[in-house]
Every structure is written in C-alpha cells, then in structure tokens.
Write a protein that holds these residues in place. Structure first.
Motif, PDB file in Angstrom:
ATOM      1  N   LYS A 115       0.460  -1.359  -0.086  1.00 30.73           N
ATOM      2  CA  LYS A 115       0.045   0.175   0.307  1.00 30.73           C
ATOM      3  C   LYS A 115       0.970   1.076  -0.339  1.00 30.73           C
ATOM      4  N   THR A 116       0.873   1.913  -1.017  1.00 28.98           N
ATOM      5  CA  THR A 116       1.903   2.829  -1.036  1.00 28.98           C
ATOM      6  C   THR A 116       1.383   3.498  -2.408  1.00 28.98           C
ATOM      7  N   THR A 117       1.507   5.078  -2.129  1.00 27.08           N
ATOM      8  CA  THR A 117       0.768   6.725  -2.031  1.00 27.08           C
ATOM      9  C   THR A 117       0.911   6.334  -3.952  1.00 27.08           C
ATOM     10  N   SER A 118       2.261   6.129  -4.957  1.00 26.95           N
ATOM     11  CA  SER A 118       2.616   6.155  -5.937  1.00 26.95           C
ATOM     12  C   SER A 118       2.639   4.806  -6.403  1.00 26.95           C
ATOM     13  N   CYS A 119       2.265   3.750  -7.606  1.00 30.33           N
ATOM     14  CA  CYS A 119       1.959   2.932  -8.076  1.00 30.33           C
ATOM     15  C   CYS A 119       2.196   2.748  -9.430  1.00 30.33           C
ATOM     16  N   PHE A 120       4.147   2.080 -10.095  1.00 33.82           N
ATOM     17  CA  PHE A 120       4.771   2.053 -11.943  1.00 33.82           C
ATOM     18  C   PHE A 120       4.444   0.776 -11.772  1.00 33.82           C
ATOM     19  N   LEU A 121       3.762   1.540 -13.180  1.00 30.24           N
ATOM     20  CA  LEU A 121       4.379  -0.180 -14.135  1.00 30.24           C
ATOM     21  C   LEU A 121       5.743   0.325 -15.131  1.00 30.24           C
ATOM     22  N   LYS A 122       6.936  -1.056 -14.652  1.00 31.35           N
ATOM     23  CA  LYS A 122       7.622  -1.017 -15.404  1.00 31.35           C
ATOM     24  C   LYS A 122       7.764  -1.486 -17.044  1.00 31.35           C
ATOM     25  N   MET A 123       8.611  -0.725 -18.182  1.00 32.59           N
ATOM     26  CA  MET A 123       8.363  -1.837 -18.744  1.00 32.59           C
ATOM     27  C   MET A 123       9.494  -1.063 -19.790  1.00 32.59           C
ATOM     28  N   GLU A 124      10.498  -1.982 -20.886  1.00 29.19           N
ATOM     29  CA  GLU A 124      10.993  -1.559 -21.783  1.00 29.19           C
ATOM     30  C   GLU A 124      10.948  -1.929 -23.712  1.00 29.19           C
ATOM     31  N   VAL A 125      11.341  -1.489 -23.896  1.00 24.65           N
ATOM     32  CA  VAL A 125      11.074  -1.081 -25.831  1.00 24.65           C
ATOM     33  C   VAL A 125      12.077  -0.770 -26.562  1.00 24.65           C
ATOM     34  N   ILE A 126      12.371  -1.947 -27.149  1.00 22.20           N
ATOM     35  CA  ILE A 126      13.918  -1.973 -27.836  1.00 22.20           C
ATOM     36  C   ILE A 126      13.483  -1.671 -29.152  1.00 22.20           C
ATOM     37  N   LEU A 127      14.520  -1.412 -29.923  1.00 19.94           N
ATOM     38  CA  LEU A 127      14.850  -0.828 -31.501  1.00 19.94           C
ATOM     39  C   LEU A 127      16.147  -1.552 -31.916  1.00 19.94           C
ATOM     40  N   SER A 128      15.520  -1.963 -33.297  1.00 24.22           N
ATOM     41  CA  SER A 128      16.145  -2.671 -33.729  1.00 24.22           C
ATOM     42  C   SER A 128      17.062  -2.026 -35.071  1.00 24.22           C
ATOM     43  N   ASN A 129      17.926  -2.158 -35.050  1.00 27.28           N
ATOM     44  CA  ASN A 129      18.879  -1.608 -36.687  1.00 27.28           C
ATOM     45  C   ASN A 129      18.598  -0.280 -36.824  1.00 27.28           C
ATOM     46  N   PRO A 130      19.541   0.976 -35.629  1.00 34.10           N
ATOM     47  CA  PRO A 130      20.772  -0.072 -34.540  1.00 34.10           C
ATOM     48  C   PRO A 130      19.296  -0.618 -33.450  1.00 34.10           C
ATOM     49  N   VAL A 131      20.408  -0.710 -32.893  1.00 34.08           N
ATOM     50  CA  VAL A 131      19.553  -1.485 -31.218  1.00 34.08           C
ATOM     51  C   VAL A 131      19.430  -0.382 -30.151  1.00 34.08           C
ATOM     52  N   ARG A 132      18.583  -0.199 -30.215  1.00 30.30           N
ATOM     53  CA  ARG A 132      18.059   1.004 -28.756  1.00 30.30           C
ATOM     54  C   ARG A 132      17.311   0.176 -27.954  1.00 30.30           C
ATOM     55  N   ILE A 133      17.236   0.590 -26.263  1.00 30.11           N
ATOM     56  CA  ILE A 133      16.546   0.449 -25.853  1.00 30.11           C
ATOM     57  C   ILE A 133      16.043   1.495 -25.038  1.00 30.11           C
ATOM     58  N   PHE A 134      14.546   2.323 -24.655  1.00 29.67           N
ATOM     59  CA  PHE A 134      13.781   2.890 -24.203  1.00 29.67           C
ATOM     60  C   PHE A 134      13.432   2.461 -22.561  1.00 29.67           C
ATOM     61  N   ASN A 135      13.219   2.911 -22.153  1.00 28.43           N
ATOM     62  CA  ASN A 135      12.831   2.464 -20.597  1.00 28.43           C
ATOM     63  C   ASN A 135      11.311   3.307 -20.326  1.00 28.43           C
ATOM     64  N   ILE A 136      10.037   3.224 -20.004  1.00 29.86           N
ATOM     65  CA  ILE A 136       9.091   3.919 -19.933  1.00 29.86           C
ATOM     66  C   ILE A 136       8.146   3.040 -19.126  1.00 29.86           C
ATOM     67  N   GLU A 137       7.823   4.201 -18.239  1.00 27.13           N
ATOM     68  CA  GLU A 137       7.035   4.086 -16.342  1.00 27.13           C
ATOM     69  C   GLU A 137       5.126   4.579 -16.468  1.00 27.13           C
ATOM     70  N   LEU A 138       4.892   3.081 -16.596  1.00 27.89           N
ATOM     71  CA  LEU A 138       3.384   3.781 -16.415  1.00 27.89           C
ATOM     72  C   LEU A 138       3.252   3.831 -15.042  1.00 27.89           C
ATOM     73  N   GLU A 139       3.135   5.134 -14.989  1.00 29.30           N
ATOM     74  CA  GLU A 139       2.344   5.225 -13.575  1.00 29.30           C
ATOM     75  C   GLU A 139       0.509   4.915 -13.359  1.00 29.30           C
ATOM     76  N   ILE A 140      -0.262   4.004 -12.725  1.00 28.30           N
ATOM     77  CA  ILE A 140      -0.968   3.233 -12.342  1.00 28.30           C
ATOM     78  C   ILE A 140      -2.317   4.524 -11.580  1.00 28.30           C
ATOM     79  N   LEU A 141      -3.317   5.422 -11.805  1.00 26.19           N
ATOM     80  CA  LEU A 141      -3.683   6.048 -10.404  1.00 26.19           C
ATOM     81  C   LEU A 141      -4.744   5.025  -9.909  1.00 26.19           C
ATOM     82  N   ASP A 142      -5.213   5.455  -8.822  1.00 24.57           N
ATOM     83  CA  ASP A 142      -5.651   4.826  -7.274  1.00 24.57           C
ATOM     84  C   ASP A 142      -7.548   5.866  -7.776  1.00 24.57           C
ATOM     85  N   ILE A 143      -7.893   4.416  -8.204  1.00 20.30           N
ATOM     86  CA  ILE A 143      -9.399   5.436  -8.303  1.00 20.30           C
ATOM     87  C   ILE A 143     -10.714   4.434  -6.940  1.00 20.30           C
TER      88      ILE A 143
END
Length: 788
Positions: A75-103
C-alpha cells in the motif's frame, strides 16, 4: 549505452482493454516509415501482460484491464508499471514508466464480519471495548474516512486516528445493562471511505450480557389446586411445577423441595422430583381415608448466593367407585320344611357401601330365575327381609342357592354377591309310584320253584324313612289256594319269585296286585297289577284221537275195491295239548305198502286214493302215519292203519255209543284243555268269562247211554251225541268229511270233538264241551259225576 531515456505516462486503473495510452514512436522521435525502410522494429521486452505496441503505428495500447491493488501489492501512494521497448537496427532500448492512478474501486472491509463481546450486566457505564478495524485497499482520499454505529441506548463508539493516518474505533458502554431485560445486543458497525462516491463496509457486533444472580425463582401463582383420583397407580403424574428464574445458567437452575410445613403423611403419598418439579403418586390414595392434601414447596436456584421462591399445592382427592357394596347376613335359617307357609322369614340382611354420593347408593336384588320362590322386602333404609313367596317342594328343588346381588349406582357400577344356601327338609307328601299300572310278565312253564320271575320297583321322591319302601302281595285266593303259596316278593327290593312249577296245560295266567308302602308317618302307599302269563313249552306229545284204537293195536279200515280215485280212505286226527307252534301238527307217511296207491295230506291227515284198485293190488294194505308237532325239538306219535278191500260195500250196523274208559277220558280232557289255551282272548273278555263261569255253571245235556255201559264213569260236561237223526248214515259210511267239518266247527266254539271208531259192540262219537276258562282242577272234580 543502449538506454536512452525514461518516458513516463499516467493512466487511471479503470481503463478498459484496447484503450489508447500514447503514440510511443512519436514521443520517441521515431519515423515509422524510415524504420520499415531499413527493416528496423520496435518490440516490448517487459510489461507485455498489460500493454501492446502497434509495430506499424508505434501506438501503445492497453492489453487488459489493470488493477492497481494487484500490480502494487504494497500500500503505497504511487504505483508504477515499468517496461522496456527495444529498437533494432540499430539497437536501442527505451525505458517506459506507466503510473497507475488509484480510483475508489474498493470498499472498506472488516476482517471479522461478526464480533462477539461478553459483557456482565454488572459492568458500569463508560467501559470501553476494542473492536476490529476495517481495511480499504485504496489509498489516499479513497481510504477509510470514518465509522458509524447502529442506534443503541446502551452503546456508542469512539474513533481514533493512528500515526499512519489509520482510523481505530472502540465500543463504549453508555448505560447500565440488564440481562433479564435485554440479554443480547445486536449492533452494526459501518466503515466509510473518502472516495467519490464513498464506499462502505459493515460488521455485526453481538454483545452477550452475562448474568448475575439478581433474580429469585418465581412461581406463576402462589397457590395451586389440582384433583387426583383415588387409587391412582404409583407413578401417576399429579402436576409439574414450573417456577421461573430470570437469571441464567446456574443462577437459573432450580431445585424443588418440600418445606417443613408439609406433613410426613403427604410426603409418603406424593413424591417431588427436585430437578423437574414433577409431583407423582407414590403411595395409596384412599378417598375414604383422606379427601385432600396440602403441599408447601420451594424452588431454590444454584447461584453462589442462592435465592428461592415458594408456593402451596392443594391436592383434592376425587372419589372413585372403588369400594364394592357389601351384604351382611344378620339372621338366617339354613333349613326349612317343604310344607312351610308362604311369608316365612328366611333371613334378615343389611347393605352398605364405603363410597360417597352416587357411588355409595346401593340396590339389593335377588339374582334368581323364575322358579326361585323367594322375595325381598325392604324393612328399613339399609335392611331387607328374605321371605318365602311360593309353596316349596323338596322333590322339585331340594336345595336353593339364593344369590343376593348388591349393586351401587356409580359409574361404572360395582356389585357383589352373597349366597345363602337353604336346605329344604323332606315331608312325607309323596306316595310311592310304579313305573307301570300293570306289569305283564311272561314265565316259561316248567320253571324251577323259587326262581326269580322279575324285579318290581316303585319310586318315592321323598327322603330317608319317607322313601324306604316295603313290597307286599295283596292276598287273593285262586281255587282255594292263597296267592302267597304261588308267589313270593322280597319286601325290600321287590324281587318276585315263583314258588311252584307252573304247567301251561293247567294254568295259563294269574292276575294279582302288589302294594308298595313307604315308612313315613303316616305311611303312604300305591299298588300295581301283575299279570303273569305262562308260556308254553313243547312238553306234550301229539295224541292221535282219530282213528281211535286201543293202546298198541292196529286200526283196521275196510273199503270196497271199486272206489274211485281221490276217495278218502281214512282221516288221521291228532291233537297236541301245547299251544301255537308247539300244537301245530303235520302228518307224514312213515311206511306204506304201495306209495302209488295212497296219498296223505300233511295238514288235515286225510288219506285218499291216488288211483283205482287193480286186480294186481293186494287186498290188504298197511300204512304207518306219523303226526309231528312244530315244536323245538319236535315230538310225534304214530298210528298203523290196516286197510282191507272187499268186492262189495259192507252194511254198517246202527251207530251205537260207546263211553270211553275213565283213564283215557281223563287224559283226553287234560290234553284238550291245554290245546284250547293256545287261542288268545282279550284280557277283559277272559276275566269276564271266568267270573261268569264261577258264578253259574252250565247244566249238563241229557244223552242216551246204552244199557250195557250205563254205569261207566265219564267226565262231567261230556255229552254223548249219536250220529243219527240229523245226519244221513250214508254220509258217515262213505267218508269222514262231515266229522272233520264238525271237528273244526266245534273246536272254534271252544269244544273238542272226538270220533270213536267202529268196535265190535258198536260205534259212537262223543263231544267234550269244555269252556276255555275252566282249569284242570275243575276238570278233576268232575270225576265223581255221572251222566244223566
């Protein structure tokens, strides 16, 4: 070196599947077409369960609906869902944070839906009781905000906030509890969050008020009245006491008992169950001994400081018809004479019944049939007299079992019997009676003297000496002979004996009276007539009376040789002094010279020619005829007849009369009289003939007797009759048909006719006319008489 930057998005947790989040390619500055040209691709490495990346457009889309409380377990105030997106040719990795807002999608929830509290009714107001808090998975303003308690005048709540902002609640006692008034309090606790709209959750609070012994046992009424039937069986439930105690547990557990005011007699008759309060019959309840009982009973609880309640039970005994009415004999006659007068007092009896009311009212009757000759007369309230109502007869009833039946009027009625045995004493009021007015006794002649003939018995229904009988022969003389010389009777048992040997040919019957006399005072008697009939035995041999011949001599018959076939040559007549079968004579040819010449009729004794004589036939024929009676064994006599034939018929001399020698006539008389006894006459006619003959004897008929035989002795009543004027000689000469007819006719009249055959000095016939009633003694007296 491959991680470029962190891109953060915020989405509410209620977004549905397929919802657009963002254009990731655009946000990352990537041209989708250029990526295709160089064959480069974007792909999600982590977070594929919740998000999809459209590789053609670079758009980030919700794959499935997300639950913040699932993704973020803590039970925390903030809740984040983390994910990684990879791009090939050339290879690049992007960090994505998706904040889930409480209802506010979760309502407050109590960990215990029902909470039980035990509170003593002695607890003072202001006492606090901790309660289990509610929890809410939401955070922030969506978490629990406050609590509410259902309305109660006894309880309230107190809400406190913890250091972490959590809300705590306590139950507070506001008023004094009374378990007997309200033993259980059901409360509802509600937790409400701060969401919009707010959500709530509830829990049940059950407050059990613990008892203290503050109430005494109480009966529903201070006095109980109950009815019980007398003679109730042991174990019968009278009533069940049910005292109540508002307390509970041991404080309400009651013990029932008698108090000191209850008598020992009552406690012996009734039992009290200390636990159930059940009153049962223990002893015998008798209404006649006691009509009511009082029981004082207390009920005490089992509290530490016991309290008790009291009541009174009044038991009223209901009378049952349990006592049989009684009959008491006050005075009694056990025997009375049968000639006692009507109205004689036999007994005085009284009746009683211990019951009361209708159960104690009794009726007395005679349980008797119509033939009991007694009645009851009520002399007073409970006294009765037993009286003779009809004449008594000991011979009809020698003893009476008089049953006095007493019956009360209860329901069901009870009755009792008392039997009085009354003996009826005998009085000599019955004369002896014979079973028959006349006894006909058949006695075979030639009986041994002194042999018993029969046993006569009379019956006297009286008793003792009134019944003891003596038998006597009433004296009567027969031909100057006392009846006691002929017969004797045993005076005690009535056995009748013959004192002499009887001869059927001399005595045929006797008629006399026998008297039976009792020994009472005065004695009574009756008599009966005894008719002795002498039966015939075959003790007489047949006597051949025609053709007559001297003793041991032949009979000669002369007949012409010219006679026709069927001519009667001779007739054999035999008489038998016996009677019936013993006197029935038949004839047979015992010897014959020529069986083809003569025949013999076996019934009438006629000898006739069966053919005419021839020159070859001898002039003399010899026949032996036997006359047999029909007795058992048979007796017989024979006669030899010598038949001579002549060429011409011989003239007969004038018929003469020949008296019979005395001794021959006497025997003939005897046989003839015996023979006449076979003819039965009615008893009344026989007695009348005897009386007439005794009073007047017949005068002898005058007959003509040849001078040569005038002084011969003949029997009285004999009549010499010539075959003369009224009968033609030719009839006598030619045959014996006339003689045979005369023989039968005179025999039917009670006379015997005897033919005298031809003798050198003449021939003749005599007729002995002997009345049937004259016995041998009278015939013997005629020896001295002569014919006129």
């Amino acid at each position: 070196g491959f991680t470029l930057s962190i891109t953060r998005y915020s989405i509410p947790e209620e977004m549905e599947e397929g919802s657009f989040v963002a254009n990731l390619a655009a946000d990352l500055g990537l041209d989708v077409r250029s990526l295709e040209e160089r064959n480069a691709k974007l792909d999600v490495i982590h977070g594929k369960n919740y998000l999809d990346l459209n590789k053609d457009t670079g758009e980030l889309i919700i794959r499935e609906k997300m639950d913040r409380e699932v993704i973020c377990m803590t039970k925390t105030t903030s809740c984040f869902l983390k994910m990684e997106v990879i791009l090939s040719n050339p290879v690049r990795i992007f960090n994505i944070e998706l904040e889930i807002l409480d209802i506010n999608d979760n309502a407050p929830l109590f960990r215990r839906k029902t909470m039980h509290l035990d509170v003593s009714e002695a607890t003072p107001p202001g006492e606090r009781f901790s309660l289990t808090n509610a929890v809410d998975a939401d955070v922030g303003a969506n978490s629990i905000k406050t609590y509410y308690l259902s309305e109660s005048k006894y309880f309230g709540i107190d809400i406190q906030t913890g250091s972490d902002g959590s809300k705590y609640v306590d139950l507070v006692l506001k008023g004094k509890l009374d378990r007997e008034e309200h033993a259980v309090h059901n409360l509802i606790l509600t937790a409400v969050d701060g969401g919009v709209p707010p959500r709530s959750g509830t829990a049940s609070i059950i407050v059990n008020v613990l008892d203290i012994n503050d109430n005494a046992p109480l009966f529903i009424q201070p006095v109980f009245a109950v009815n019980v039937s007398e003679n109730s069986a042991p174990g019968t439930v009278v009533m069940i006491l049910n005292a109540t105690d508002l307390d509970e547990g041991s404080n309400a557990e009651l013990i029932y008992s008698y108090t000191l005011y209850t008598s020992e007699k009552t406690q012996e008759i009734f039992s009290l169950d200390p636990n159930s309060g059940e009153i049962k019959v223990k002893g015998v309840i008798d209404y006649e001994a006691s009509q009511s009982f009082d029981m004082y009973i207390q009920a005490q609880d089992r509290g530490s400081t016991p309290l008790s309640g009291h009541c009174k039970v009044m038991v009223f005994v209901t009378d049952l018809n349990d006592n049989h009415p009684e009959v008491t004999i006050k005075s009694l006659k056990r025997a009375v004479a049968e000639d006692v007068s009507v109205g004689t007092l036999i007994a005085v009896v009284s009746v009683s019944d211990k019951d009361s009311g209708m159960n104690g009212i009794v009726d007395l009757t005679l349980n008797q049939q119509d033939i009991l000759p007694f009645l009851l007369n009520k002399s007073s309230e409970d006294y009765f007299e037993l009286l003779v109502s009809k004449p008594l007869d000991r011979e009809v009833m020698s003893k009476y079992e008089i049953v006095l039946r007493v019956r009360d009027r209860g329901f069901p009625p009870l009755s009792d019997n008392e039997t009085i045995t009354l003996e009826i004493l005998d009085v000599n009021d019955n004369a002896p009676t014979f079973s028959q007015s006349i006894f006909t006794i058949h006695v075979m002649e030639n009986n041994p003297p002194g042999a018993i003939l029969t046993s006569l018995s009379a019956f006297d229904p009286d008793l003792n000496e009134n019944q003891y009988l003596v038998y006597v022969i009433m004296e009567k003389e027969i031909v100057n002979m006392s009846m006691s010389m002929l017969f004797s009777i045993n005076p005690e048992n009535g056995d009748l004996y013959g004192m002499k040997t009887f001869d059927y040919e001399r005595e045929r019957e006797f008629l006399f009276h026998i008297e039976a006399r009792d020994s009472g005072n005065p004695p009574l008697s009756s008599n009966t007539t005894v008719h002795i009939i002498i039966l015939d035995q075959n003790d007489n041999t047949p006597q051949i009376v025609s053709p007559w011949r001297a003793q041991g001599s032949l009979v000669e018959e002369v007949i012409p040789r010219s006679i026709e076939k069927g001519h009667m040559v001779a007739k054999v007549v035999a008489v038998d002094s016996d009677s019936e079968q013993n006197a029935r004579v038949t004839y047979q040819l015992l010897q014959i010279s020529d069986s083809s010449l003569f025949s013999l009729d076996q019934y009438n004794g006629e000898i006739r020619t069966t053919r005419m004589f021839t020159y070859r036939d001898p002039r003399q024929q010899r026949l032996v005829v036997i006359a047999k009676d029909n007795g058992e064994p048979s007796l017989s006599a024979t006669v030899t007849i010598k038949i001579s034939t002549v060429e011409h018929a011989m003239p007969f001399s004038e018929t003469t009369e020949l008296p019979i020698e005395y001794d021959v006539f006497t025997n003939l008389n005897l046989y003839l009289v015996i023979g006449l006894g076979a003819v039965s006459f009615l008893l009344l006619i026989t007695i009348l003939v005897i009386i007439v003959l005794k009073c007047q004897k017949p005068k002898p008929k005058a007959i003509k007797i040849p001078p040569a035989n005038r002084n011969s002795v003949v029997s009285r009543n004999s009549v010499i009759s010539q075959r003369s004027s009224t009968i033609a000689d030719s009839t006598l000469i030619s045959s014996d048909a006339y003689w045979y007819s005369l023989f039968l006719a005179e025999t039917r009249k009670g006379k015997v006719v005897v033919r005298q055959p031809i003798i050198p000095k003449g021939a003749g016939y005599f007729v002995s006319s002997i009345p049937r009633s004259i016995g041998p003694s009278e015939a013997a007296d005629s020896r001295a008489s002569t014919l006129e």
